[in-house]
Design a protein around this motif. Sequence first.
Motif, PDB file in Angstrom:
ATOM      1  N   HIS A 153      42.091   9.253   8.585  1.00  0.00           N
ATOM      2  CA  HIS A 153      43.239   8.709   9.253  1.00  0.00           C
ATOM      3  C   HIS A 153      43.073   9.079  10.787  1.00  0.00           C
ATOM      4  CE1 HIS A 153      47.203   7.515   9.993  1.00  0.00           C
ATOM      5  NE2 HIS A 153      47.352   8.375  10.514  1.00  0.00           N
ATOM      6  N   HIS A 154      42.677  10.301  11.021  1.00  0.00           N
ATOM      7  CA  HIS A 154      42.914  10.825  12.474  1.00  0.00           C
ATOM      8  C   HIS A 154      41.595  10.425  13.342  1.00  0.00           C
ATOM      9  CE1 HIS A 154      46.872  12.770  12.351  1.00  0.00           C
ATOM     10  NE2 HIS A 154      46.312  13.287  10.910  1.00  0.00           N
ATOM     11  N   TYR A 155      40.849   9.883  12.689  1.00  0.00           N
ATOM     12  CA  TYR A 155      39.131   9.804  13.404  1.00  0.00           C
ATOM     13  C   TYR A 155      39.241   8.715  14.443  1.00  0.00           C
ATOM     14  CZ  TYR A 155      34.405   8.470  14.242  1.00  0.00           C
ATOM     15  OH  TYR A 155      33.374   8.047  14.761  1.00  0.00           O
ATOM     16  N   LYS A 156      38.880   8.990  15.401  1.00  0.00           N
ATOM     17  CA  LYS A 156      38.746   8.026  16.625  1.00  0.00           C
ATOM     18  C   LYS A 156      37.225   7.752  17.008  1.00  0.00           C
ATOM     19  CE  LYS A 156      43.118   8.210  17.414  1.00  0.00           C
ATOM     20  NZ  LYS A 156      44.229   6.949  17.249  1.00  0.00           N
ATOM     21  N   SER A 157      37.021   6.558  17.005  1.00  0.00           N
ATOM     22  CA  SER A 157      35.524   5.971  17.188  1.00  0.00           C
ATOM     23  C   SER A 157      35.182   6.459  18.670  1.00  0.00           C
ATOM     24  CB  SER A 157      35.258   4.550  16.986  1.00  0.00           C
ATOM     25  OG  SER A 157      34.100   4.174  17.346  1.00  0.00           O
ATOM     26  N   ARG A 158      33.910   6.887  18.631  1.00  0.00           N
ATOM     27  CA  ARG A 158      33.308   7.227  20.009  1.00  0.00           C
ATOM     28  C   ARG A 158      32.527   6.163  20.530  1.00  0.00           C
ATOM     29  NH1 ARG A 158      31.478  13.256  18.870  1.00  0.00           N
ATOM     30  NH2 ARG A 158      31.058  12.210  16.811  1.00  0.00           N
ATOM     31  N   ARG A 159      32.255   5.172  19.787  1.00  0.00           N
ATOM     32  CA  ARG A 159      31.542   4.043  20.182  1.00  0.00           C
ATOM     33  C   ARG A 159      31.919   3.284  21.586  1.00  0.00           C
ATOM     34  NH1 ARG A 159      30.386  -0.499  15.965  1.00  0.00           N
ATOM     35  NH2 ARG A 159      29.167   1.140  14.716  1.00  0.00           N
ATOM     36  N   THR A 160      30.918   3.326  22.341  1.00  0.00           N
ATOM     37  CA  THR A 160      30.852   2.554  23.679  1.00  0.00           C
ATOM     38  C   THR A 160      31.339   1.140  23.235  1.00  0.00           C
ATOM     39  OG1 THR A 160      28.735   2.241  23.825  1.00  0.00           O
ATOM     40  CG2 THR A 160      29.545   4.237  24.787  1.00  0.00           C
ATOM     41  N   GLU A 161      31.975   0.370  24.391  1.00  0.00           N
ATOM     42  CA  GLU A 161      32.287  -1.051  24.057  1.00  0.00           C
ATOM     43  C   GLU A 161      31.151  -1.572  24.266  1.00  0.00           C
ATOM     44  OE1 GLU A 161      33.769  -4.404  23.768  1.00  0.00           O
ATOM     45  OE2 GLU A 161      35.178  -2.809  23.698  1.00  0.00           O
ATOM     46  N   GLN A 162      30.813  -2.569  23.446  1.00  0.00           N
ATOM     47  CA  GLN A 162      29.844  -3.394  23.109  1.00  0.00           C
ATOM     48  C   GLN A 162      29.633  -4.849  23.657  1.00  0.00           C
ATOM     49  OE1 GLN A 162      28.332  -3.204  19.095  1.00  0.00           O
ATOM     50  NE2 GLN A 162      28.292  -1.109  18.889  1.00  0.00           N
ATOM     51  N   ALA A 163      30.658  -5.445  24.401  1.00  0.00           N
ATOM     52  CA  ALA A 163      30.692  -6.557  24.993  1.00  0.00           C
ATOM     53  C   ALA A 163      29.739  -6.902  25.836  1.00  0.00           C
ATOM     54  CB  ALA A 163      32.143  -6.863  25.511  1.00  0.00           C
ATOM     55  N   GLY A 164      29.432  -5.846  26.793  1.00  0.00           N
ATOM     56  CA  GLY A 164      28.374  -6.004  27.733  1.00  0.00           C
ATOM     57  C   GLY A 164      26.915  -6.073  27.064  1.00  0.00           C
ATOM     58  N   LEU A 165      26.471  -5.270  25.971  1.00  0.00           N
ATOM     59  CA  LEU A 165      25.587  -5.278  25.358  1.00  0.00           C
ATOM     60  C   LEU A 165      25.526  -6.503  24.641  1.00  0.00           C
ATOM     61  CD1 LEU A 165      23.056  -3.690  24.517  1.00  0.00           C
ATOM     62  CD2 LEU A 165      24.361  -2.905  22.523  1.00  0.00           C
ATOM     63  N   VAL A 217      13.317  -7.825  22.326  1.00  0.00           N
ATOM     64  CA  VAL A 217      14.822  -7.610  23.042  1.00  0.00           C
ATOM     65  C   VAL A 217      15.093  -6.350  23.148  1.00  0.00           C
ATOM     66  CG1 VAL A 217      17.243  -8.193  22.919  1.00  0.00           C
ATOM     67  CG2 VAL A 217      15.366  -9.901  22.258  1.00  0.00           C
ATOM     68  N   HIS A 218      14.836  -5.431  22.217  1.00  0.00           N
ATOM     69  CA  HIS A 218      15.085  -3.871  22.036  1.00  0.00           C
ATOM     70  C   HIS A 218      14.345  -3.250  23.309  1.00  0.00           C
ATOM     71  CE1 HIS A 218      16.636  -0.110  20.878  1.00  0.00           C
ATOM     72  NE2 HIS A 218      15.255   0.236  20.869  1.00  0.00           N
ATOM     73  N   VAL A 219      12.989  -3.595  23.589  1.00  0.00           N
ATOM     74  CA  VAL A 219      12.253  -3.028  24.652  1.00  0.00           C
ATOM     75  C   VAL A 219      12.866  -3.552  26.015  1.00  0.00           C
ATOM     76  CG1 VAL A 219       9.854  -3.219  25.602  1.00  0.00           C
ATOM     77  CG2 VAL A 219      10.224  -3.005  23.200  1.00  0.00           C
ATOM     78  N   LEU A 220      13.271  -4.545  26.188  1.00  0.00           N
ATOM     79  CA  LEU A 220      13.767  -4.987  27.358  1.00  0.00           C
ATOM     80  C   LEU A 220      15.023  -4.216  27.737  1.00  0.00           C
ATOM     81  CD1 LEU A 220      13.391  -8.811  27.573  1.00  0.00           C
ATOM     82  CD2 LEU A 220      11.837  -7.105  28.410  1.00  0.00           C
ATOM     83  N   LEU A 221      15.735  -3.834  26.654  1.00  0.00           N
ATOM     84  CA  LEU A 221      17.180  -3.059  26.728  1.00  0.00           C
ATOM     85  C   LEU A 221      16.926  -1.777  27.212  1.00  0.00           C
ATOM     86  CD1 LEU A 221      19.059  -4.499  23.658  1.00  0.00           C
ATOM     87  CD2 LEU A 221      19.458  -5.105  26.083  1.00  0.00           C
ATOM     88  N   GLU A 222      15.684  -1.165  26.443  1.00  0.00           N
ATOM     89  CA  GLU A 222      15.443   0.227  26.791  1.00  0.00           C
ATOM     90  C   GLU A 222      14.945   0.381  28.209  1.00  0.00           C
ATOM     91  OE1 GLU A 222      12.200   1.155  23.965  1.00  0.00           O
ATOM     92  OE2 GLU A 222      14.127   2.342  23.037  1.00  0.00           O
ATOM     93  N   GLU A 282      16.005  -1.404  30.602  1.00  0.00           N
ATOM     94  CA  GLU A 282      17.099  -1.770  31.685  1.00  0.00           C
ATOM     95  C   GLU A 282      18.173  -0.377  31.622  1.00  0.00           C
ATOM     96  OE1 GLU A 282      18.596  -5.313  30.683  1.00  0.00           O
ATOM     97  OE2 GLU A 282      16.952  -6.393  31.361  1.00  0.00           O
ATOM     98  N   GLY A 283      17.943   0.782  30.516  1.00  0.00           N
ATOM     99  CA  GLY A 283      18.572   1.787  30.533  1.00  0.00           C
ATOM    100  C   GLY A 283      19.850   1.660  29.639  1.00  0.00           C
ATOM    101  N   TRP A 284      19.775   0.697  28.574  1.00  0.00           N
ATOM    102  CA  TRP A 284      21.284   0.401  27.755  1.00  0.00           C
ATOM    103  C   TRP A 284      21.279   1.692  26.843  1.00  0.00           C
ATOM    104  CZ3 TRP A 284      25.127  -2.903  28.209  1.00  0.00           C
ATOM    105  CH2 TRP A 284      24.709  -4.010  29.321  1.00  0.00           C
ATOM    106  N   GLY A 285      20.316   2.610  26.363  1.00  0.00           N
ATOM    107  CA  GLY A 285      20.598   3.540  25.710  1.00  0.00           C
ATOM    108  C   GLY A 285      20.837   3.375  24.291  1.00  0.00           C
ATOM    109  N   THR A 286      20.612   2.164  23.554  1.00  0.00           N
ATOM    110  CA  THR A 286      21.068   1.778  22.285  1.00  0.00           C
ATOM    111  C   THR A 286      19.746   1.925  21.510  1.00  0.00           C
ATOM    112  OG1 THR A 286      21.912  -0.039  21.063  1.00  0.00           O
ATOM    113  CG2 THR A 286      20.089  -0.839  22.782  1.00  0.00           C
TER     114      THR A 286
END
Length: 267
Positions: free
Chosen positions: A23-35, A54-59, A61-65
């Motif tokens: 119940h008290h858990y707060k997600s630490r996931r970053t906002e994904q709209a930009g991704l 696509v993942h290679v290009l994201l890496e 560009e430094g998206w860190g996903t």
Amino acid sequence: MCREWAVSIRRACAALRFDRSTHHYKSRRTEQAGLKERIRDICQTRVRYGYRRVHVLLEREGWGTNIKRTYRIYRELGMQLRNKTPKRRVKAKLRDDRQVAVGPNDVWAMDFVHDQLATGKKIRVLTVLDTFSRYVPALDPRFSYRGEDVVATLERVCGQIGYPKTIRVDQGSEFVSRDLDLWAYQKGVTLDFSRPGKPTDNAFIEAFNGRFRAECLNQHWFLSLADAREKLEDWRRYYNEERPHGAIGNKSPIVLTKSGDAASPSP
């Protein structure tokens, strides 16, 4: 529940057998709209990229996903590959923007018909048709065909009557060959491929092949390849210059190659 029954979170969680830490858990996931937006941009620009590329290009560009997140978003956006264009198709297109032929040499159709000599040896006939005028530029029999043989026939024919803007073909090995693709690129010709298992995508050549078999192949014995070439050429000239065609007002096809005042009829 806490407001309605005026109880503490502890008592509410105990009654529901629900862990308070959840119940008290707060997600630490970053906002994904930009991704998501970046993945969509990549897929719209590089339409043949799968999620791994696509993942290679994201890496880069430094998206860190990680690749699992990339794949999940890729699927959610509906970017998975469909209607795959044949490999190395520089001058290929999908059929969603197919246009009706408006004049001679606008759209050709091409296919193979199988037959055999009197000796039983099999031959293949390359059939080429102008879908506007129903003119037949070539009926070329050979024992076997490769991509370079198709190019040789087309180059000979186009040297006489000009190059088409588009050629409709199926996805046979001779038509998806590198030789034909390179020739089309150099000559500015678009290869319009039918969908696999959809012969109606190339209905003009299918209809012609039926007439060709009924009126020519079934009426002759071919003693040799040279004999087949001679008889097919005689029938091609008759079909182009004398035979009336109902779809073009019972005119002969050669009439429409000289005057572009008629509309392209149905197959």
